[in-house]
Design a protein around this motif. Structure first.
Motif, PDB file in Angstrom:
ATOM      1  N   UNK A  47       4.230   0.240  -7.444  1.00 43.59           N
ATOM      2  CA  UNK A  47       5.147   1.100  -6.682  1.00 43.59           C
ATOM      3  C   UNK A  47       6.121   1.811  -7.618  1.00 43.59           C
ATOM      4  N   UNK A  48       6.650   1.060  -8.574  1.00 38.60           N
ATOM      5  CA  UNK A  48       7.541   1.675  -9.573  1.00 38.60           C
ATOM      6  C   UNK A  48       6.773   2.682 -10.414  1.00 38.60           C
ATOM      7  N   UNK A  49       5.508   2.381 -10.703  1.00 41.11           N
ATOM      8  CA  UNK A  49       4.676   3.322 -11.450  1.00 41.11           C
ATOM      9  C   UNK A  49       4.497   4.645 -10.710  1.00 41.11           C
ATOM     10  N   UNK A  50       4.381   4.573  -9.388  1.00 42.58           N
ATOM     11  CA  UNK A  50       4.290   5.803  -8.598  1.00 42.58           C
ATOM     12  C   UNK A  50       5.569   6.623  -8.718  1.00 42.58           C
ATOM     13  N   UNK A  51       6.703   5.940  -8.647  1.00 39.53           N
ATOM     14  CA  UNK A  51       7.979   6.648  -8.807  1.00 39.53           C
ATOM     15  C   UNK A  51       8.071   7.292 -10.186  1.00 39.53           C
TER      16      UNK A  51
ATOM     17  N   UNK B 267      -1.012   4.756   0.635  1.00 38.01           N
ATOM     18  CA  UNK B 267       0.197   4.480   1.403  1.00 38.01           C
ATOM     19  C   UNK B 267      -0.007   3.369   2.415  1.00 38.01           C
ATOM     20  N   UNK B 268      -1.162   3.367   3.063  1.00 42.00           N
ATOM     21  CA  UNK B 268      -1.468   2.306   4.020  1.00 42.00           C
ATOM     22  C   UNK B 268      -1.605   0.961   3.302  1.00 42.00           C
ATOM     23  N   UNK B 269      -2.206   0.968   2.135  1.00 37.20           N
ATOM     24  CA  UNK B 269      -2.343  -0.270   1.371  1.00 37.20           C
ATOM     25  C   UNK B 269      -0.995  -0.844   0.964  1.00 37.20           C
ATOM     26  N   UNK B 270      -0.088   0.019   0.475  1.00 37.18           N
ATOM     27  CA  UNK B 270       1.247  -0.448   0.093  1.00 37.18           C
ATOM     28  C   UNK B 270       2.036  -0.925   1.301  1.00 37.18           C
TER      29      UNK B 270
ATOM     30  N   UNK C 229       0.170  -7.253   0.825  1.00 30.32           N
ATOM     31  CA  UNK C 229       0.986  -7.825  -0.240  1.00 30.32           C
ATOM     32  C   UNK C 229       0.046  -8.364  -1.317  1.00 30.32           C
ATOM     33  N   UNK C 230       0.137  -7.843  -2.503  1.00 34.13           N
ATOM     34  CA  UNK C 230      -0.776  -8.235  -3.574  1.00 34.13           C
ATOM     35  C   UNK C 230      -0.005  -8.277  -4.892  1.00 34.13           C
ATOM     36  N   UNK C 231      -0.657  -8.856  -5.888  1.00 36.70           N
ATOM     37  CA  UNK C 231      -0.017  -8.963  -7.194  1.00 36.70           C
ATOM     38  C   UNK C 231       0.217  -7.590  -7.810  1.00 36.70           C
ATOM     39  N   UNK C 232       1.296  -7.475  -8.529  1.00 44.47           N
ATOM     40  CA  UNK C 232       1.672  -6.231  -9.215  1.00 44.47           C
ATOM     41  C   UNK C 232       1.956  -5.097  -8.234  1.00 44.47           C
TER      42      UNK C 232
END
Length: 280
Positions: A111-115, A96-99, A103-106
């Motif tokens: 994030x959509x993959x987590x959803x 969560x802290x990383x997101x 800001x990084x590629x993909x």
């Protein structure tokens, strides 16, 4: 003016009555469970059941605690739930802290993959998990239950904690970085204390999810030494007879830690849910 006040009072009274009815409907099964756990067989199987107990007895609890596999299953569930909760909180905090801060590629794709992972039903995963665990020898072990539980709970934990971290001012981190604090030190000493309600909410959510998990425990374990509480309760159901007294007593024993946890952490849990709503 008077008519408007009268109408407003009627609306408030109707709202309170509706909420009271909802609370009664929600609490009644729990009260019935505790009530039935104190009844003897004659009262439980009576053709005209009543809520009032004529002859209270602790026979069902004695049978469950001393003459069944519930104590061992209780320990197994506690080990699995506490371990899975600890791993989920740590991974969810870091992810969560990383997101939130980087800001990084993909990033959007992940994030959509987590959803997507959060929406994925466990029944879809059980067959591939069963095949993989069978090949690598993890069947019928604590790891066979902890790993799937973590995989199910980490996505929502990450999304919730990201929302909390988004609300923490970056200026606090900049000030700590000027003082020589490392990135991990900033996270542990500054961010985590501020996000405590979110961490507690994630911990409670994860504990409740793993404590009552049934599908993985049913398919990935065979022996009584690894059996968890939801499976152990099912053992009281025979082919022709169901021991309702023992089932109700087991349900009461299982629900007590959950009720106690929610009562003690209720305010923090509600605060965490309200402040940590998942944002886009």
């Amino acid at each position: 003016m008077i008519k408007n006040r009268h109408t407003e009072k009627i609306k408030v009274a109707a709202t309170h009555l509706f909420l009271l009815a909802v609370v009664i409907i929600a609490i009644f099964p729990i009260l019935w469970m505790f009530d039935s756990s104190l009844k003897g067989e004659s009262e439980i199987y009576s053709s005209s059941p009543t809520f009032w107990i004529e002859s209270p007895t602790f026979e069902n609890y004695i049978r469950v605690i001393f003459d069944s596999g519930i104590p061992r299953a209780f320990l197994n569930s506690l080990i699995i739930s506490v371990t899975a909760t600890s791993i989920t909180v740590v991974l969810g905090c870091l992810a969560g802290y990383g997101f939130s801060r980087y800001r990084f590629r993909a990033r959007k794709a992940l994030y959509v993959g987590l959803l997507y992972g959060q929406m994925m039903p466990a029944v879809v995963l059980i067959i591939p998990i069963y095949l993989v665990f069978t090949k690598i020898g993890l069947m019928d072990s604590y790891f066979s239950l902890i790993l799937p539980d973590v995989a199910i709970t980490v996505p929502l934990a990450t999304l919730m904690l990201k929302s909390f971290f988004d609300g923490v001012s970056v200026e606090l981190e900049d000030a700590a970085r000027i003082d020589g604090a490392s990135k991990l030190g900033i996270l542990c000493r500054i961010i985590v204390p501020i996000a405590k309600p979110g961490l507690v909410s994630v911990a409670i959510y994860t504990f409740l999810t793993t404590w009552e998990e049934f599908l993985f425990a049913l398919n990935l374990t065979n022996s009584a030494s690894i059996r968890t509480l939801p499976i152990a309760i099912n053992m009281f159901k025979g082919e022709f007879v169901i021991d309702w007294g023992a089932i109700m007593a087991s349900g009461a024993v299982i629900s007590l830690p959950v009720i106690l946890l929610f009562v003690l952490c209720n305010k923090v849990f509600v605060k965490g849910l309200s402040e940590g709503g998942v944002k886009g």
